[in-house]
Design a protein around this motif. Structure first.
Motif, PDB file in Angstrom:
ATOM      1  N   THR A  42      -8.304  10.762   1.993  1.00  0.00           N
ATOM      2  CA  THR A  42      -8.898   9.566   1.458  1.00  0.00           C
ATOM      3  C   THR A  42      -7.920   8.545   1.299  1.00  0.00           C
ATOM      4  O   THR A  42      -8.280   7.268   1.668  1.00  0.00           O
ATOM      5  N   ASP A  43      -6.725   9.067   0.396  1.00  0.00           N
ATOM      6  CA  ASP A  43      -5.941   7.898   0.204  1.00  0.00           C
ATOM      7  C   ASP A  43      -5.171   7.287   1.334  1.00  0.00           C
ATOM      8  O   ASP A  43      -5.146   6.034   1.375  1.00  0.00           O
ATOM      9  N   ALA A  44      -5.033   7.903   2.502  1.00  0.00           N
ATOM     10  CA  ALA A  44      -4.515   7.327   3.502  1.00  0.00           C
ATOM     11  C   ALA A  44      -5.573   6.487   4.442  1.00  0.00           C
ATOM     12  O   ALA A  44      -5.016   5.403   5.219  1.00  0.00           O
ATOM     13  N   VAL A  45      -6.803   6.999   4.412  1.00  0.00           N
ATOM     14  CA  VAL A  45      -7.796   6.184   5.014  1.00  0.00           C
ATOM     15  C   VAL A  45      -7.960   4.883   4.393  1.00  0.00           C
ATOM     16  O   VAL A  45      -8.225   3.814   4.970  1.00  0.00           O
ATOM     17  N   LEU A  46      -8.091   4.935   2.992  1.00  0.00           N
ATOM     18  CA  LEU A  46      -7.974   3.762   2.139  1.00  0.00           C
ATOM     19  C   LEU A  46      -6.797   2.779   2.426  1.00  0.00           C
ATOM     20  O   LEU A  46      -6.951   1.540   2.453  1.00  0.00           O
ATOM     21  N   ALA A  47      -5.870   3.236   2.404  1.00  0.00           N
ATOM     22  CA  ALA A  47      -4.331   2.451   2.746  1.00  0.00           C
ATOM     23  C   ALA A  47      -4.328   1.749   4.077  1.00  0.00           C
ATOM     24  O   ALA A  47      -4.090   0.594   4.235  1.00  0.00           O
ATOM     25  N   ALA A  48      -4.848   2.472   5.083  1.00  0.00           N
ATOM     26  CA  ALA A  48      -5.026   1.966   6.373  1.00  0.00           C
ATOM     27  C   ALA A  48      -6.027   0.798   6.506  1.00  0.00           C
ATOM     28  O   ALA A  48      -5.799  -0.359   7.064  1.00  0.00           O
ATOM     29  N   LEU A  88     -16.460   3.655   2.668  1.00  0.00           N
ATOM     30  CA  LEU A  88     -15.604   4.623   3.553  1.00  0.00           C
ATOM     31  C   LEU A  88     -14.878   5.591   2.684  1.00  0.00           C
ATOM     32  O   LEU A  88     -14.713   6.689   2.972  1.00  0.00           O
ATOM     33  N   ARG A  89     -14.580   5.064   1.260  1.00  0.00           N
ATOM     34  CA  ARG A  89     -14.128   6.194   0.425  1.00  0.00           C
ATOM     35  C   ARG A  89     -15.073   7.108   0.214  1.00  0.00           C
ATOM     36  O   ARG A  89     -14.531   8.623   0.117  1.00  0.00           O
ATOM     37  N   GLY A  90     -16.348   6.968  -0.106  1.00  0.00           N
ATOM     38  CA  GLY A  90     -17.247   8.021  -0.278  1.00  0.00           C
ATOM     39  C   GLY A  90     -17.284   9.077   0.952  1.00  0.00           C
ATOM     40  O   GLY A  90     -17.516  10.164   0.695  1.00  0.00           O
ATOM     41  N   TRP A  91     -17.455   8.714   2.161  1.00  0.00           N
ATOM     42  CA  TRP A  91     -17.392   9.454   3.202  1.00  0.00           C
ATOM     43  C   TRP A  91     -16.222  10.172   3.515  1.00  0.00           C
ATOM     44  O   TRP A  91     -16.257  11.421   3.487  1.00  0.00           O
ATOM     45  N   ALA A  92     -15.006   9.744   3.224  1.00  0.00           N
ATOM     46  CA  ALA A  92     -13.689  10.404   3.107  1.00  0.00           C
ATOM     47  C   ALA A  92     -13.637  11.662   2.189  1.00  0.00           C
ATOM     48  O   ALA A  92     -13.127  12.725   2.686  1.00  0.00           O
ATOM     49  N   ASP A  93     -14.402  11.149   0.975  1.00  0.00           N
ATOM     50  CA  ASP A  93     -14.098  12.174   0.016  1.00  0.00           C
ATOM     51  C   ASP A  93     -15.025  13.472   0.257  1.00  0.00           C
ATOM     52  O   ASP A  93     -14.949  14.452  -0.350  1.00  0.00           O
ATOM     53  N   GLY A  94     -16.174  13.220   1.157  1.00  0.00           N
ATOM     54  CA  GLY A  94     -16.827  14.280   1.546  1.00  0.00           C
ATOM     55  C   GLY A  94     -16.450  15.294   2.669  1.00  0.00           C
ATOM     56  O   GLY A  94     -17.124  15.996   2.908  1.00  0.00           O
ATOM     57  N   ARG A 142     -12.270  15.410  13.840  1.00  0.00           N
ATOM     58  CA  ARG A 142     -12.826  14.081  13.019  1.00  0.00           C
ATOM     59  C   ARG A 142     -12.076  13.259  13.451  1.00  0.00           C
ATOM     60  O   ARG A 142     -10.842  13.077  13.295  1.00  0.00           O
ATOM     61  N   GLU A 143     -12.692  12.149  13.727  1.00  0.00           N
ATOM     62  CA  GLU A 143     -11.940  10.794  14.109  1.00  0.00           C
ATOM     63  C   GLU A 143     -12.400   9.828  12.600  1.00  0.00           C
ATOM     64  O   GLU A 143     -13.422   9.629  12.610  1.00  0.00           O
ATOM     65  N   SER A 144     -11.302   9.723  12.021  1.00  0.00           N
ATOM     66  CA  SER A 144     -11.445   8.834  10.587  1.00  0.00           C
ATOM     67  C   SER A 144     -10.543   7.973  10.156  1.00  0.00           C
ATOM     68  O   SER A 144      -9.469   7.992  10.923  1.00  0.00           O
ATOM     69  N   GLY A 145     -10.798   7.255   9.566  1.00  0.00           N
ATOM     70  CA  GLY A 145      -9.934   6.068   9.053  1.00  0.00           C
ATOM     71  C   GLY A 145     -10.250   4.731   9.922  1.00  0.00           C
ATOM     72  O   GLY A 145     -11.001   4.410  10.563  1.00  0.00           O
ATOM     73  N   VAL A 146      -9.121   4.005  10.123  1.00  0.00           N
ATOM     74  CA  VAL A 146      -9.028   2.738  11.059  1.00  0.00           C
ATOM     75  C   VAL A 146      -8.425   3.113  12.399  1.00  0.00           C
ATOM     76  O   VAL A 146      -7.477   3.571  12.556  1.00  0.00           O
ATOM     77  N   ILE A 147      -9.502   2.803  13.269  1.00  0.00           N
ATOM     78  CA  ILE A 147      -8.867   3.432  14.864  1.00  0.00           C
ATOM     79  C   ILE A 147      -8.810   1.919  15.509  1.00  0.00           C
ATOM     80  O   ILE A 147      -9.505   0.924  15.212  1.00  0.00           O
ATOM     81  N   ASP A 148      -7.945   1.829  16.452  1.00  0.00           N
ATOM     82  CA  ASP A 148      -8.056   0.940  17.570  1.00  0.00           C
ATOM     83  C   ASP A 148      -9.241   1.090  18.763  1.00  0.00           C
ATOM     84  O   ASP A 148      -9.068   2.096  19.208  1.00  0.00           O
ATOM     85  N   VAL A 149     -10.098   0.261  18.687  1.00  0.00           N
ATOM     86  CA  VAL A 149     -11.070   0.256  19.575  1.00  0.00           C
ATOM     87  C   VAL A 149     -10.806  -0.498  20.923  1.00  0.00           C
ATOM     88  O   VAL A 149     -10.551  -1.758  20.689  1.00  0.00           O
ATOM     89  N   ARG A 150     -10.649  -0.115  22.110  1.00  0.00           N
ATOM     90  CA  ARG A 150      -9.914  -1.030  23.118  1.00  0.00           C
ATOM     91  C   ARG A 150     -11.125  -1.064  24.186  1.00  0.00           C
ATOM     92  O   ARG A 150     -11.667  -0.368  24.691  1.00  0.00           O
ATOM     93  N   TRP A 151     -11.245  -2.507  24.128  1.00  0.00           N
ATOM     94  CA  TRP A 151     -12.439  -2.948  25.090  1.00  0.00           C
ATOM     95  C   TRP A 151     -11.918  -2.833  26.609  1.00  0.00           C
ATOM     96  O   TRP A 151     -11.234  -3.281  27.061  1.00  0.00           O
ATOM     97  N   ARG A 152     -13.007  -2.411  27.475  1.00  0.00           N
ATOM     98  CA  ARG A 152     -12.928  -2.602  28.793  1.00  0.00           C
ATOM     99  C   ARG A 152     -13.165  -3.763  29.253  1.00  0.00           C
ATOM    100  O   ARG A 152     -13.959  -4.658  28.689  1.00  0.00           O
TER     101      ARG A 152
END
Length: 251
Positions: free
Chosen positions: A212-218, A200-206, A118-128
């Protein structure tokens, strides 16, 4: 191609929602002066055909897989809509599941529970390089850092593993290569530009495996950047819809 209704000159954008907790969220405001027509497919509302969506189409995410027709019986019609809209010139944006449905509809391949996890939280999207100057995502490249990356929320385990033939590959992440692509008049993004903190909190909690705390902190740490990029995508897509709607219809 414009389709004003009852004298309303605003372009019409149809939004297809497949899960009740995966809404249009912040995109509703960011799309600006357009008429949004929400189709709650999860509640039994009928998926339209391409000729009925108006000037643009947004297909949101959802908790089912792209081929989970037994759980979500509207998916065959939704895949058909995405295939038709993308070849008929309807400006279309597929988000997460919407991107996977677009890829599958045009002959690509989606893997359920892909091996990276699972890819979760805030990610870096790298543009080509192919994204530079693109009618919709080019605006996001303009906001990128020196690595040509922008931060965006993510929450998925299924993934596109083969793009459709003829698709233009636009962005990747460290975990998954196909974060954005274009095919015909449609764009697919695996990330969630529309998602705010509470969504995002609702999804992470599921998901038990997601902190969830790490996702929201990021999210909080990069909220200004995340918001600027999401807003830019919505505004760029809306501008493209308006420009396309104003094009003269050929005889």
């Amino acid at each position: 191609m414009t389709s004003p209704l009852h004298g309303d000159p605003r372009p019409v954008v149809t939004v297809i929602q497949s899960s009740p907790d995966v809404p249009i969220d912040r995109f509703g405001e960011w799309l600006g002066d357009v008429e949004l027509r929400l189709v709650a497919a999860f509640a039994g509302e009928s998926v339209p055909i391409a000729d009925e969506v108006g000037d643009g189409l947004v297909v949101l995410g959802g908790h089912m897989s792209a081929h989970d027709d037994a759980t979500a019986p509207w998916l065959p019609e939704l895949r058909a809509l995405l295939a038709d809209a993308s070849v008929q010139g309807v400006p279309t944006l597929g988000i997460c599941l919407g991107a996977q449905l677009l890829a599958a509809a045009r002959g690509g391949r989606v893997q359920v529970a892909a091996p990276p996890g699972r890819e979760s939280g805030v990610i870096d999207v790298r543009w080509r390089p192919e994204a530079i100057g693109d009618a919709v995502v080019g605006a996001l490249v303009d906001l990128a850092d020196e690595r040509r990356a922008t931060p965006q929320p993510s929450m998925h385990a299924d993934a596109i593993v083969d793009l459709p033939r003829g698709a233009v590959w636009l962005a990747s992440s460290a975990m998954y290569p196909y974060q954005a692509f274009r095919i015909g008049s449609a764009w697919g993004v695996q990330f969630h530009p529309e998602a705010g903190a509470e969504t995002l909190r609702g999804w992470a909690d599921g998901h038990e495996e997601v902190d969830t705390d790490a996702v929201l902190a990021a999210f909080a740490a990069r909220e200004a950047e995340v918001t600027a990029v999401g807003r830019a995508l919505a505004q760029s897509f809306a501008a493209h819809v308006r420009a396309t709607a104003q094009e003269p219809v050929s005889a």
